[in-house]
Every structure is written in C-alpha cells, then in structure tokens.
Motif scaffolding. Structure first.
Motif, mmCIF file in Angstrom:
data_model
loop_
_atom_site.group_PDB
_atom_site.id
_atom_site.type_symbol
_atom_site.label_atom_id
_atom_site.label_comp_id
_atom_site.label_asym_id
_atom_site.label_seq_id
_atom_site.Cartn_x
_atom_site.Cartn_y
_atom_site.Cartn_z
ATOM 1 N N LEU A 1 16.461 84.758 -22.477
ATOM 2 C CA LEU A 1 15.048 85.140 -22.436
ATOM 3 C C LEU A 1 14.399 84.763 -23.760
ATOM 4 O O LEU A 1 14.819 85.213 -24.823
ATOM 5 C CB LEU A 1 14.913 86.641 -22.185
ATOM 6 C CG LEU A 1 13.512 87.252 -22.270
ATOM 7 C CD1 LEU A 1 12.582 86.614 -21.239
ATOM 8 C CD2 LEU A 1 13.583 88.757 -22.048
ATOM 9 N N ASN A 2 13.371 83.934 -23.680
ATOM 10 C CA ASN A 2 12.705 83.474 -24.891
ATOM 11 C C ASN A 2 11.284 83.063 -24.550
ATOM 12 O O ASN A 2 11.061 82.291 -23.613
ATOM 13 C CB ASN A 2 13.457 82.299 -25.516
ATOM 14 C CG ASN A 2 12.956 81.944 -26.898
ATOM 15 O OD1 ASN A 2 12.284 82.752 -27.555
ATOM 16 N ND2 ASN A 2 13.263 80.744 -27.354
ATOM 17 N N GLY A 3 10.311 83.594 -25.282
ATOM 18 C CA GLY A 3 8.917 83.210 -25.074
ATOM 19 C C GLY A 3 8.410 83.518 -23.679
ATOM 20 O O GLY A 3 7.603 82.762 -23.133
ATOM 21 N N GLY A 4 8.874 84.623 -23.104
ATOM 22 C CA GLY A 4 8.396 85.014 -21.781
ATOM 23 C C GLY A 4 9.059 84.285 -20.634
ATOM 24 O O GLY A 4 8.661 84.468 -19.475
ATOM 25 N N ARG A 5 10.068 83.475 -20.905
ATOM 26 C CA ARG A 5 10.729 82.698 -19.873
ATOM 27 C C ARG A 5 12.201 83.054 -19.783
ATOM 28 O O ARG A 5 12.878 83.224 -20.800
ATOM 29 C CB ARG A 5 10.583 81.198 -20.132
ATOM 30 C CG ARG A 5 9.159 80.688 -20.092
ATOM 31 C CD ARG A 5 9.130 79.198 -20.320
ATOM 32 N NE ARG A 5 9.933 78.482 -19.319
ATOM 33 C CZ ARG A 5 10.281 77.199 -19.418
ATOM 34 N NH1 ARG A 5 9.917 76.495 -20.482
ATOM 35 N NH2 ARG A 5 11.005 76.632 -18.456
ATOM 36 N N LEU A 6 12.690 83.155 -18.544
ATOM 37 C CA LEU A 6 14.104 83.344 -18.284
ATOM 38 C C LEU A 6 14.694 82.012 -17.846
ATOM 39 O O LEU A 6 14.175 81.368 -16.947
ATOM 40 C CB LEU A 6 14.313 84.374 -17.163
ATOM 41 C CG LEU A 6 14.393 85.861 -17.531
ATOM 42 C CD1 LEU A 6 14.510 86.681 -16.256
ATOM 43 C CD2 LEU A 6 15.544 86.152 -18.452
#
Length: 288
Positions: free
Chosen positions: A276-281
């Motif tokens: 999970l990074n920057g709102g993305r999975l």
C-alpha cells in the motif's frame, strides 16, 4: 525477530480460523440424530440447491446461516427437523418449500432495511471481496451488486448490516435511493471508522494483526489508503487484517503465512500480499 512473531501469530490464527470454520459448520455438540439430520440437509442443498451457501449452524438453536441470492440470512430448521426421516421425496419437497419461503418472504426484509436512504445510511458498511467472488455472486434477481475496483483482483462491495443479517446493496436499491456509488463509499467508510478497532498510530516492530470479529476487519484496509508511509498488508479473511512495515517484512515468510490463513479461513478474501503506497494497493508479487 518481528517476522518470526508475525509468522507464528499467523500460523496460530490459521489453526484458530480452521477450528472456527468447523465450529461454524456444526455450531455446537449434537446428538447423533441431530447430526444425521444436519448431514442430510447439507447433502440435499448440495444435490438440489447448489446456489444456496450453507455458512454454519447457530449455537444452541435449531437454525443455520444461509447465503440465498447473495444475502446472508438466518433460517430456522425447527419445522424441517421432524421430516428428517420422512419416506420418499417428502424431505426434498420440504427443503424446497422452506427455501421458497425464504426467497418469497424472508428476503423481503431487504426492502425493509433499505426502504429509504436515511435509514440505510446508519447500517451501511463496506466489505472487500475478490473479483472472482463478484463474478460468481455479483448478480441476483434482476440486479447486480454495487461495487468499485480496489486493486488487482479486489473490489469493494457494500452491505446493510442489521444484526444477524448482512445484505449486499444492489443497483436496484441504489436507483431507488437516487444515490451513487461514490456516496455509498463515503458513508460506508465513515461508518466503518466509527466502529472502532483502530490501528495504532505507529506500527510496533512486529507489525499488527487486527481481528475484532465484527466481520469488517479486512475492510479496514480502506481506512489506511491515505497513510503517509508505505505499508504491506494481508487480507486472508474477512475478519483478519495484517499490516506491517515493508522495511522489516520478510515477504516470503509473511506471504506464506497469509496464504495459510486464507486456505482455512471461514470467509476467505485473498491469499495475496499487497503493498500500500500513495492510496494504491498493488500485489507484492507484481513488483518483484
């Protein structure tokens, strides 16, 4: 050290979830006659009603939890029990009649829960499911389940949680409410945040496994999408969320442990591990 702790916990959780699944199926200790009745009922569902999901017996009650037309609902078996040893096809006809009543009467309660948007809002919560699950269960009657894409292989769906029943929101209800999926998402996530069971502000070295038992732990990953730091998450079961620091995670070990939990989970979501990074999975396997 933390990886060993997390792996050991997840292995123990896998055993616990497997045992929980067996208990959910049997519910409680039964005498041989009751066990034979339950076995005949399950066999009848498997033989003639494969679209019905048997989710388990309710403890200390002659009742079970069924998934009918995509809706989880409690069904009393008390009236069916006397016909367990009926000759001919009497038992088959009685089961079909019971399921017909559930569809014709019991599921009308969906309209009661979601008759108006103001009432529905208080019971609205999100769930995380796989795309494969949605493809298999995503349509019932003349409607489809409202959803949004979350990640590769994952979607967010919405349920009206009303005590023992958990009803999926379909497009027909959305049209009746004159609302939109983004509205559902905002309300459902706000309700989820209000239920508690929060993650700590700072992750401990061993990571965190969240299991509150309310049926929405995996969905709490939605509350982490705006996290300032990168995370590794696992969603092996509807009632399990693993969150770890990618700088301390042994990916291979944790990935295997998450897969083991998912394999024996009563309500499996996915055996994949996600970053999970920057709102993305994104699946961890995808960035190797």
């Amino acid at each position: 050290m933390w990886t060993w702790i997390a792996t050991a916990w997840l292995a123990a959780a896998g055993v616990a979830l497997y045992a929980h699944g067996r208990l959910r199926r049997r519910g409680f200790a039964m005498d041989p006659d009751d066990a034979a009745f339950l076995l005949r009922f399950e066999n009848e569902l498997d033989r003639c009603h494969r679209d019905i999901g048997f989710l388990g017996m309710l403890p200390d009650r002659v009742a079970c939890l069924l998934c009918v037309d995509g809706q989880e609902t409690v069904v009393s078996l008390h009236g069916l029990r006397p016909f367990a040893d009926a000759p001919g096809d009497e038992f088959t006809r009685r089961v079909a009649s019971l399921l017909g009543e559930v569809r014709d009467v019991g599921l009308h309660r969906v309209d009661g829960i979601g008759a108006d948007f103001a009432t529905a809002c208080g019971n609205l919560l999100p769930q995380v499911r796989t795309r494969a699950w949605l493809d298999e269960h995503g349509a019932f009657g003349d409607s489809g389940i409202v959803h949004r894409a979350l990640a590769e292989g994952l979607v967010v769906v919405y349920v009206l949680d009303d005590g023992p029943d958990m009803v999926f929101v379909c497009r027909r209800q959305l049209q009746r409410w004159r609302s939109s999926e983004p509205d559902l998402y905002q309300i459902a996530c706000a309700n989820l945040a209000a239920t508690g069971a929060p993650l700590p502000a700072a992750l401990p070295p061993e990571g965190v496994v969240l299991r509150s038992g309310d049926g929405f732990d995996a969905a709490r990953v939605l509350l982490l999408l705006d996290a300032a730091t990168e995370l590794v998450v696992g969603l092996p079961d509807r009632d399990t969320l693993f969150v770890g620091d990618p700088e301390r995670v042994d990916v291979a070990r944790v990935e295997a442990a998450v897969a083991a939990v998912a394999a024996n989970a009563p309500h499996p979501v996915t055996d994949a591990l996600y970053r999970l990074n920057g709102g993305r999975l994104q699946p961890v396997a995808a960035d190797r």
